[in-house]
Design a protein around this motif. Structure first.
Motif, PDB file in Angstrom:
ATOM      1  N   ILE A 122       0.844  -1.197   0.000  1.00 26.64           N
ATOM      2  CA  ILE A 122       0.000   0.000   0.000  1.00 26.64           C
ATOM      3  C   ILE A 122       0.881   1.248   0.000  1.00 26.64           C
ATOM      4  CG2 ILE A 122      -1.682   1.339   1.340  1.00 26.64           C
ATOM      5  CD1 ILE A 122      -2.779  -1.414   2.329  1.00 26.64           C
ATOM      6  N   GLN A 123       1.933   1.236   0.813  1.00 28.98           N
ATOM      7  CA  GLN A 123       2.851   2.374   0.888  1.00 28.98           C
ATOM      8  C   GLN A 123       3.500   2.636  -0.469  1.00 28.98           C
ATOM      9  OE1 GLN A 123       3.603   4.380   3.823  1.00 28.98           O
ATOM     10  NE2 GLN A 123       4.260   5.641   2.107  1.00 28.98           N
ATOM     11  N   GLN A 124       3.893   1.581  -1.131  1.00 27.13           N
ATOM     12  CA  GLN A 124       4.520   1.723  -2.450  1.00 27.13           C
ATOM     13  C   GLN A 124       3.552   2.388  -3.438  1.00 27.13           C
ATOM     14  OE1 GLN A 124       5.819  -1.947  -4.217  1.00 27.13           O
ATOM     15  NE2 GLN A 124       6.761  -0.929  -5.955  1.00 27.13           N
ATOM     16  N   ARG A 125       2.303   1.957  -3.416  1.00 26.20           N
ATOM     17  CA  ARG A 125       1.304   2.554  -4.301  1.00 26.20           C
ATOM     18  C   ARG A 125       1.052   4.022  -3.953  1.00 26.20           C
ATOM     19  NH1 ARG A 125      -2.646  -2.502  -3.935  1.00 26.20           N
ATOM     20  NH2 ARG A 125      -1.579  -3.871  -5.400  1.00 26.20           N
ATOM     21  N   LEU A 126       1.014   4.315  -2.657  1.00 27.15           N
ATOM     22  CA  LEU A 126       0.817   5.699  -2.224  1.00 27.15           C
ATOM     23  C   LEU A 126       1.973   6.570  -2.703  1.00 27.15           C
ATOM     24  CD1 LEU A 126      -0.631   7.905  -0.592  1.00 27.15           C
ATOM     25  CD2 LEU A 126       0.583   7.068   1.423  1.00 27.15           C
ATOM     26  N   ASP A 127       3.201   6.108  -2.529  1.00 30.75           N
ATOM     27  CA  ASP A 127       4.367   6.865  -2.986  1.00 30.75           C
ATOM     28  C   ASP A 127       4.313   7.097  -4.494  1.00 30.75           C
ATOM     29  OD1 ASP A 127       5.260   6.943  -0.376  1.00 30.75           O
ATOM     30  OD2 ASP A 127       6.821   5.410  -0.665  1.00 30.75           O
ATOM     31  N   GLU A 128       3.930   6.069  -5.236  1.00 29.85           N
ATOM     32  CA  GLU A 128       3.806   6.204  -6.695  1.00 29.85           C
ATOM     33  C   GLU A 128       2.756   7.246  -7.056  1.00 29.85           C
ATOM     34  OE1 GLU A 128       2.960   2.251  -8.086  1.00 29.85           O
ATOM     35  OE2 GLU A 128       4.997   1.534  -7.636  1.00 29.85           O
ATOM     36  N   GLU A 129       1.655   7.246  -6.337  1.00 31.90           N
ATOM     37  CA  GLU A 129       0.584   8.214  -6.603  1.00 31.90           C
ATOM     38  C   GLU A 129       1.056   9.639  -6.296  1.00 31.90           C
ATOM     39  OE1 GLU A 129      -3.259   9.044  -8.000  1.00 31.90           O
ATOM     40  OE2 GLU A 129      -2.143   7.164  -8.032  1.00 31.90           O
ATOM     41  N   LEU A 130       1.740   9.829  -5.176  1.00 32.97           N
ATOM     42  CA  LEU A 130       2.256  11.152  -4.827  1.00 32.97           C
ATOM     43  C   LEU A 130       3.280  11.632  -5.843  1.00 32.97           C
ATOM     44  CD1 LEU A 130       2.641  10.731  -0.962  1.00 32.97           C
ATOM     45  CD2 LEU A 130       0.925  12.098  -2.161  1.00 32.97           C
ATOM     46  N   ARG A 131       4.046  10.700  -6.403  1.00 31.40           N
ATOM     47  CA  ARG A 131       5.037  11.054  -7.434  1.00 31.40           C
ATOM     48  C   ARG A 131       4.382  11.339  -8.783  1.00 31.40           C
ATOM     49  NH1 ARG A 131       8.371   6.755  -4.781  1.00 31.40           N
ATOM     50  NH2 ARG A 131      10.141   7.831  -3.860  1.00 31.40           N
ATOM     51  N   SER A 132       3.150  10.936  -8.968  1.00 33.42           N
ATOM     52  CA  SER A 132       2.487  11.109 -10.260  1.00 33.42           C
ATOM     53  C   SER A 132       1.856  12.493 -10.430  1.00 33.42           C
ATOM     54  CB  SER A 132       1.430  10.017 -10.469  1.00 33.42           C
ATOM     55  OG  SER A 132       0.293  10.247  -9.663  1.00 33.42           O
ATOM     56  N   TYR A 133       1.814  13.295  -9.377  1.00 39.86           N
ATOM     57  CA  TYR A 133       1.227  14.633  -9.450  1.00 39.86           C
ATOM     58  C   TYR A 133       2.303  15.691  -9.303  1.00 39.86           C
ATOM     59  CZ  TYR A 133      -3.409  12.661  -9.213  1.00 39.86           C
ATOM     60  OH  TYR A 133      -4.541  11.955  -9.501  1.00 39.86           O
ATOM     61  N   SER A 134       2.511  16.447 -10.379  1.00 44.40           N
ATOM     62  CA  SER A 134       3.439  17.574 -10.282  1.00 44.40           C
ATOM     63  C   SER A 134       2.743  18.707  -9.525  1.00 44.40           C
ATOM     64  CB  SER A 134       3.871  18.056 -11.664  1.00 44.40           C
ATOM     65  OG  SER A 134       2.798  18.734 -12.299  1.00 44.40           O
ATOM     66  N   LEU A 135       3.535  19.601  -8.980  1.00 43.63           N
ATOM     67  CA  LEU A 135       2.939  20.747  -8.287  1.00 43.63           C
ATOM     68  C   LEU A 135       2.198  21.638  -9.274  1.00 43.63           C
ATOM     69  CD1 LEU A 135       5.737  21.663  -5.723  1.00 43.63           C
ATOM     70  CD2 LEU A 135       3.725  20.206  -5.412  1.00 43.63           C
ATOM     71  N   GLY A 136       2.677  21.676 -10.505  1.00 43.33           N
ATOM     72  CA  GLY A 136       1.977  22.440 -11.540  1.00 43.33           C
ATOM     73  C   GLY A 136       0.585  21.882 -11.786  1.00 43.33           C
ATOM     74  N   MET A 137       0.478  20.549 -11.852  1.00 40.92           N
ATOM     75  CA  MET A 137      -0.832  19.909 -12.028  1.00 40.92           C
ATOM     76  C   MET A 137      -1.730  20.203 -10.826  1.00 40.92           C
ATOM     77  SD  MET A 137       0.365  16.155 -13.424  1.00 40.92           S
ATOM     78  CE  MET A 137      -1.159  15.376 -12.980  1.00 40.92           C
ATOM     79  N   LEU A 138      -1.174  20.053  -9.659  1.00 36.86           N
ATOM     80  CA  LEU A 138      -1.955  20.234  -8.434  1.00 36.86           C
ATOM     81  C   LEU A 138      -2.471  21.660  -8.291  1.00 36.86           C
ATOM     82  CD1 LEU A 138      -2.820  18.650  -5.895  1.00 36.86           C
ATOM     83  CD2 LEU A 138      -0.766  19.492  -4.808  1.00 36.86           C
TER      84      LEU A 138
END
Length: 134
Positions: free
Chosen positions: A114-130
């Motif tokens: 679960i942690q690995q998936r969460l880290d991947e998800e957090l890495r998938s959003y740039s601050l520009g996108m957010l």
């Protein structure tokens, strides 16, 4: 909760600086409704991580140095030392006494996935996108 108030304030600071304008800490804090003592603390961390530059003096201020298209939410949280670990046993270097005595811990193994998936998800959003900045 994974998003700390510090991360929220850091996002607000970056939003203020995203348009390339040199701003004082006071101006940022007033605009983004951040207590000034937290603003200084967070800007120090953002500066140390190379995400913003802070210049002191009469002509000083803060400016964004990060590429928002390349900097992820994970990067920001790491800069603030706010790792989004779902539990202590998913932190790097954590030694679980139960796991070392009894072999693999099924709870740890599942939480690690679960942690690995969460880290991947957090890495998938740039601050520009957010921040919805092109």
């Amino acid at each position: 909760m994974l998003m700390t108030r510090e991360t929220d304030y850091a996002l607000r600071i970056i939003r203020s600086l995203a348009h390339g304008t040199l701003m004082t800490v006071g101006d940022i804090c007033r605009q983004e409704l951040i207590p000034q003592q937290f603003g200084y603390k967070i800007l120090k961390k953002l500066s140390k991580a190379g995400l913003v530059a802070v210049t002191r003096g009469a002509e000083g201020g803060c400016r964004l140095t990060a590429d928002l298209a390349q900097t992820t939410l994970y990067d920001l949280m790491s800069a603030l030392e706010n790792q989004a670990n779902i539990t202590a046993c998913t932190q790097p270097g954590y030694l679980c006494e139960w796991q070392s005595e009894n072999g693999k811990c099924s709870i740890h193994c599942t939480l690690a996935k679960i942690q690995q998936r969460l880290d991947e998800e957090l890495r998938s959003y740039s601050l520009g996108m957010l921040l919805q900045i092109p």
